[in-house]
Write a protein that holds these residues in place. Structure first.
Motif, short mmCIF file in Angstrom:
data_model
loop_
_atom_site.label_atom_id
_atom_site.label_comp_id
_atom_site.label_asym_id
_atom_site.label_seq_id
_atom_site.Cartn_x
_atom_site.Cartn_y
_atom_site.Cartn_z
N VAL A 268 -26.79 2.80 22.67
CA VAL A 268 -26.82 2.41 21.25
C VAL A 268 -27.25 0.94 21.11
CG1 VAL A 268 -25.39 2.07 19.19
CG2 VAL A 268 -25.08 4.09 20.60
N GLY A 269 -26.84 0.10 22.08
CA GLY A 269 -27.13 -1.33 22.02
C GLY A 269 -28.61 -1.64 21.94
N ALA A 270 -29.44 -0.73 22.44
CA ALA A 270 -30.89 -0.93 22.39
C ALA A 270 -31.41 -0.95 20.96
CB ALA A 270 -31.59 0.16 23.19
N VAL A 271 -30.67 -0.30 20.05
CA VAL A 271 -31.16 -0.21 18.66
C VAL A 271 -30.20 -0.80 17.63
CG1 VAL A 271 -32.73 1.75 18.96
CG2 VAL A 271 -30.31 2.18 18.55
N ASP A 272 -28.91 -0.93 17.99
CA ASP A 272 -27.93 -1.35 16.99
C ASP A 272 -26.78 -2.08 17.66
OD1 ASP A 272 -26.00 -1.60 15.01
OD2 ASP A 272 -26.41 0.36 14.12
N ASP A 273 -26.86 -3.42 17.69
CA ASP A 273 -25.84 -4.24 18.36
C ASP A 273 -24.44 -4.03 17.78
OD1 ASP A 273 -27.30 -5.44 20.30
OD2 ASP A 273 -27.90 -7.16 19.09
N ALA A 274 -24.36 -4.01 16.46
CA ALA A 274 -23.05 -3.91 15.81
C ALA A 274 -22.37 -2.59 16.15
CB ALA A 274 -23.20 -4.06 14.30
N ALA A 275 -23.15 -1.51 16.10
CA ALA A 275 -22.58 -0.19 16.42
C ALA A 275 -22.13 -0.16 17.88
CB ALA A 275 -23.61 0.91 16.16
N ALA A 276 -22.94 -0.76 18.78
CA ALA A 276 -22.59 -0.78 20.20
C ALA A 276 -21.27 -1.53 20.40
CB ALA A 276 -23.70 -1.44 21.01
N GLU A 277 -21.09 -2.62 19.67
CA GLU A 277 -19.85 -3.40 19.82
C GLU A 277 -18.64 -2.59 19.35
OE1 GLU A 277 -17.26 -5.78 21.11
OE2 GLU A 277 -19.38 -6.03 21.62
N ASP A 278 -18.83 -1.80 18.28
CA ASP A 278 -17.74 -0.93 17.82
C ASP A 278 -17.35 0.06 18.91
OD1 ASP A 278 -17.65 -2.14 15.36
OD2 ASP A 278 -18.87 -0.62 14.33
N VAL A 279 -18.35 0.62 19.58
CA VAL A 279 -18.07 1.60 20.64
C VAL A 279 -17.37 0.92 21.82
CG1 VAL A 279 -19.09 3.25 22.25
CG2 VAL A 279 -19.99 3.09 19.93
N ARG A 280 -17.82 -0.30 22.16
CA ARG A 280 -17.16 -1.04 23.26
C ARG A 280 -15.70 -1.33 22.91
NH1 ARG A 280 -22.16 -3.92 23.20
NH2 ARG A 280 -23.50 -3.16 24.87
N ARG A 281 -15.45 -1.61 21.63
CA ARG A 281 -14.07 -1.86 21.19
C ARG A 281 -13.22 -0.60 21.41
NH1 ARG A 281 -15.23 -3.36 16.15
NH2 ARG A 281 -16.01 -5.38 16.83
#
Length: 291
Positions: A268-281
């Motif tokens: 997801v981080g390749a296209v959407d940093d904020a969404a990737a951070e939510d998933v990492r959380r």
């Protein structure tokens, strides 16, 4: 004695073999719809062994053999199938069928002659196809039906839609509009009447099983194998990996779930940093549950 309403899962060895064959069939040049649906059944029900798989195919062949030879027009084919499957053998559905996992399993639908619209449509499709009918599945939103005729060859007036859930009732254009409006509130669009490819049908069957399991937390194992089979299909939504990770966490498999969440976050981080951070959380929260 095994409770008839709760199919028990296969052994890990059997499951691995079923999944190998499912992936192979899904990636073949012409995936066979009945085979794929029966393999879904074998993943759900450890009692469905090789003789059981063969018996289901033989039953589809037998039913096809009872159709009159080449009825002719699309309408004649539709009426012949309705007379055989709907009237003589009583294949149909009722509202209560939506509450049962067996309604999504082809071998059980053949045995009980009851099921969800899409599984009853698979019976119609497979019996008609074996008999040489010009037949195709139609994935109307919320209610799968069957078309007779060639989707491109005949004029619209010569194509016939039937509703296997209603015993094979022949549908007028207005009936199809009512089905779509009743299921989704949307208007019927011509694109909704296009033939559904076998893998689209199987994807929808697995989606139904996932939806059934999602409303029943005690059935999370069923939701998990339905996602894992869907991930074996050549085309699948990337988000399925996220669903699988969350389900693992829900089942208490925190390390595996967190690892999957982190892997998904990379994608997801390749296209959407904020969404990737939510998933990492979410992944960190899953790991924290171990402490």
């Amino acid at each position: 004695m095994r409770h008839p309403h709760s199919p028990q899962p296969p052994s890990p060895e059997r499951s691995a073999e079923v999944r190998r064959r499912f992936a192979e069939e899904a990636r073949s040049e012409r995936p066979d719809l009945a085979t794929l649906c029966l393999l879904v059944g074998a993943e759900a029900d450890g009692a469905l062994d090789e003789p059981g798989l063969d018996a289901a195919q033989v039953e589809l062949d037998r039913l096809a053999g009872e159709l009159p030879f080449r009825p002719g027009t699309p309408r004649a084919w539709a009426e012949a199938l309705r007379n055989l499957l709907g009237e003589r053998y009583g294949f149909h559905g009722v509202a209560a069928d939506y509450q049962r996992l067996e309604s999504s399993l082809l071998h059980e639908v053949l045995r009980r002659r009851r099921g969800l619209p899409i599984l009853l449509s698979v019976v119609w499709l497979e019996v008609a196809r074996r008999a040489g009918a010009p037949v195709y599945g139609v994935a109307l939103p919320g209610h799968f039906v069957v078309g007779f005729g060639t989707a491109s060859g005949e004029t619209a007036a010569e194509r016939v839609l039937v509703d296997p859930f209603d015993g094979g009732r022949l549908l007028s254009g207005k009936d199809a509009e009512v089905l779509v409006a009743g299921a989704t509130g949307a208007e019927l669009r011509p694109s909704m009447l296009e033939p559904a490819a076998p893998l689209e049908v199987v994807t929808r069957v697995l989606n139904n099983i996932r939806a059934w399991a999602a409303g029943r937390p005690e059935q999370s194992a069923v939701g998990l194998w339905a996602i894992e089979l869907a991930l074996l299909l050549p085309a699948h939504a990337a988000r399925l990996r996220y669903e699988r990770a969350r389900l693992l966490v829900q089942r208490g498999e925190f390390v595996a779930g967190a690892g999957e969440l982190e892997a998904y976050a990379e994608v997801v981080g390749a296209v959407d940093d904020a969404a990737a951070e939510d998933v990492r959380r979410e992944a960190r929260a899953a790991r924290a549950m171990l402490n």
